[in-house]
Design a protein around this motif. Structure first.
Motif, PDB file in Angstrom:
ATOM      1  N   ASP A  73       0.827  -1.214   0.000  1.00  0.00           N
ATOM      2  CA  ASP A  73       0.000   0.000   0.000  1.00  0.00           C
ATOM      3  C   ASP A  73       0.860   1.264   0.000  1.00  0.00           C
ATOM      4  O   ASP A  73       0.355   2.365   0.249  1.00  0.00           O
ATOM      5  N   ASP A 102       2.393   3.186  -2.258  1.00  0.00           N
ATOM      6  CA  ASP A 102       2.127   4.308  -3.162  1.00  0.00           C
ATOM      7  C   ASP A 102       0.933   5.134  -2.693  1.00  0.00           C
ATOM      8  O   ASP A 102       0.968   6.369  -2.721  1.00  0.00           O
ATOM      9  N   GLU A 103      -0.115   4.455  -2.273  1.00  0.00           N
ATOM     10  CA  GLU A 103      -1.303   5.162  -1.791  1.00  0.00           C
ATOM     11  C   GLU A 103      -1.000   5.890  -0.477  1.00  0.00           C
ATOM     12  O   GLU A 103      -1.420   7.032  -0.266  1.00  0.00           O
ATOM     13  N   THR A 140       1.759   7.192   0.597  1.00  0.00           N
ATOM     14  CA  THR A 140       2.681   8.334   0.519  1.00  0.00           C
ATOM     15  C   THR A 140       2.209   9.443  -0.412  1.00  0.00           C
ATOM     16  O   THR A 140       2.984  10.329  -0.777  1.00  0.00           O
ATOM     17  N   LYS A 141       0.936   9.403  -0.789  1.00  0.00           N
ATOM     18  CA  LYS A 141       0.384  10.469  -1.625  1.00  0.00           C
ATOM     19  C   LYS A 141       0.199  11.738  -0.806  1.00  0.00           C
ATOM     20  O   LYS A 141      -0.149  11.698   0.363  1.00  0.00           O
ATOM     21  N   LEU A 182       7.076   8.208   3.557  1.00  0.00           N
ATOM     22  CA  LEU A 182       7.769   8.835   2.426  1.00  0.00           C
ATOM     23  C   LEU A 182       9.238   9.091   2.763  1.00  0.00           C
ATOM     24  O   LEU A 182      10.113   9.007   1.902  1.00  0.00           O
ATOM     25  N   VAL A 216      11.032   5.925   2.009  1.00  0.00           N
ATOM     26  CA  VAL A 216      11.257   5.829   0.557  1.00  0.00           C
ATOM     27  C   VAL A 216      12.432   6.719   0.157  1.00  0.00           C
ATOM     28  O   VAL A 216      13.305   6.331  -0.636  1.00  0.00           O
ATOM     29  N   SER A 272       6.729  -0.234  -7.306  1.00  0.00           N
ATOM     30  CA  SER A 272       6.298   0.998  -6.635  1.00  0.00           C
ATOM     31  C   SER A 272       6.579   2.218  -7.508  1.00  0.00           C
ATOM     32  O   SER A 272       7.722   2.569  -7.773  1.00  0.00           O
ATOM     33  N   GLU A 273       5.525   2.878  -7.931  1.00  0.00           N
ATOM     34  CA  GLU A 273       5.679   4.108  -8.711  1.00  0.00           C
ATOM     35  C   GLU A 273       6.294   5.211  -7.860  1.00  0.00           C
ATOM     36  O   GLU A 273       6.990   6.093  -8.377  1.00  0.00           O
ATOM     37  N   ARG A 274       6.039   5.182  -6.536  1.00  0.00           N
ATOM     38  CA  ARG A 274       6.584   6.233  -5.663  1.00  0.00           C
ATOM     39  C   ARG A 274       8.111   6.144  -5.587  1.00  0.00           C
ATOM     40  O   ARG A 274       8.806   7.149  -5.714  1.00  0.00           O
ATOM     41  N   LYS A 312      10.097   4.760  -7.723  1.00  0.00           N
ATOM     42  CA  LYS A 312      10.590   5.106  -9.062  1.00  0.00           C
ATOM     43  C   LYS A 312      10.654   6.620  -9.250  1.00  0.00           C
ATOM     44  O   LYS A 312      11.651   7.166  -9.740  1.00  0.00           O
ATOM     45  N   LYS A 313       9.600   7.317  -8.838  1.00  0.00           N
ATOM     46  CA  LYS A 313       9.561   8.771  -9.031  1.00  0.00           C
ATOM     47  C   LYS A 313      10.580   9.478  -8.137  1.00  0.00           C
ATOM     48  O   LYS A 313      11.288  10.389  -8.590  1.00  0.00           O
TER      49      LYS A 313
END
Length: 252
Positions: A145, A147-148, A150-151, A185, A188, A217-219, A221-222
Motif C-alpha cells: 500500500d 504508493d497510496e 505516501t500520496k 515517504l 522511501v 512501486s511508482e513512488r 521510481k519517481k
C-alpha cells in the motif's frame, strides 16, 4: 527447446520458462526453505505448461538461495543474471538498479547485456526491500500500500540506514507527532538516497532500468528519478529480471 531460470530471492522465488521468448512465469514466497521454494517453482512451471523435466534443455538457478539449488544444471550470480535479464527487457538500457529483498546493486552493461561494472550493497539490509518492509510494518502498514500511503505528503528525514536503528527512529518520529504518511515517504527517500549512492559509482548512460520487486512501486521510481534528474524506467516484468536472465543464459 526450453530453458528455465529460477531466481531464489530472500523474499520471493521467481521462475521463467523461455524458448527465445518468455513462455510463462511464476512468483511464489520463498519462505524458510529456499531449496523447496525453487523446486516448487520449477515443478509448477512445468505442470502449468504440460512439460516434463526432460523437455527442458537447461535449468539455471540464481539469487541468494542458488547455493541450495542442486536440482539446477548451472548456478549463475545475480549480477550476471540481472544484467542479461535487464538487457532482454530493454536492449537499449546500459545501466540497471536492482533493489532486492536482501541486497541492492547498480550494474553497467554493454550492448550484449554483459556486465561491465557493478557495485553491490550486501553488508546489511540498508536500502533494501527488507529495510522497507520492516520499517513500513512498524507503521502498521503493508508494503503493497506504499504508493497510496505516501500520496500528498512531505517526507520526514530518516537518518538511520541500519534497519534496527531506523525502526527506533520511526517510533520516535511518530511519538513526536509526525504523520505515518510523512514517515513512510521519508523511508522511501532514504532508500532512494542509498540507490543514488550506488548509481554514482558506476557509469550511467541515458535512462536507467529499475529491476526487482520494489520496481512495482511508482513512488520509489519517481523519488529516485527526481533525485538523479534522470529517467528511471521499469517493465511489467522487472521483478522477473533475475529469473529471466538465468533462462536467457541457459538457452545461450
Amino acid at each position: 527447446m526450453y530453458s528455465v531460470g529460477i531466481d531464489i530471492g530472500s523474499v520471493a522465488t521467481k521462475g521463467v520458462i523461455f524458448d527465445g521468448e518468455m513462455v510463462d512465469y511464476i512468483v511464489i514466497p520463498t519462505g524458510w526453505n529456499p531449496k523447496e521454494a525453487g523446486v516448487d517453482a520449477l515443478n509448477k512451471l512445468l505442470e502449468d505448461n504440460n512439460l516434463a523435466k526432460k523437455d527442458v534443455n537447461q535449468i539455471t538457478a540464481t539469487g541468494y538461495g542458488r547455493v541450495s539449488a542442486d536440482f539446477a544444471d548451472e548456478v549463475v550470480t545475480e549480477i550476471t543474471c540481472h544484467a542479461k535479464g535487464g538487457h532482454f527487457l530493454d536492449n537499449k538500457v546500459r545501466t540497471i538498479i536492482d533493489i532486492g529483498g536482501q541486497d541492492s546493486k547498480a550494474i553497467s552493461v554493454d550492448e550484449n547485456g554483459n556486465v561491465m561494472d557493478f557495485i553491490m550493497n550486501d553488508k546489511c539490509a540498508a536500502g533494501t526491500g527488507k529495510f522497507l518492509e520492516v520499517t513500513i510494518n512498524s507503521l502498521g502498514e503493508n508494503i503493497n500500500d506504499l504508493d497510496e500511503l505516501t500520496k500528498n505528503t512531505e517526507p520526514q528525514e530518516i537518518n538511520s540506514m541500519c534497519t534496527v536503528f531506523a525502526e527506533s527512529e520511526v517510533v520516535s518520529l511518530l511519538a513526536q507527532g509526525a504523520s505515518k504518511e510523512s514517515v513512510a515517504l521519508g523511508i522511501v527517500d532514504a532508500i532512494a538516497n542509498r540507490a543514488q549512492v550506488l548509481l554514482s559509482k558506476v557509469p550511467i548512460n541515458d535512462q536507467i532500468l529499475f529491476t526487482g520487486g520494489l520496481a512495482k512501486s511508482e513512488r520509489i521510481k519517481k523519488v529516485l528519478s527526481d533525485k538523479l534528474g534522470r529517467k528511471i524506467i521499469t517493465s511489467s516484468n522487472s521483478q522477473l529480471a533475475g529469473a529471466l536472465g538465468a533462462a536467457v543464459i541457459g538457452l545461450e
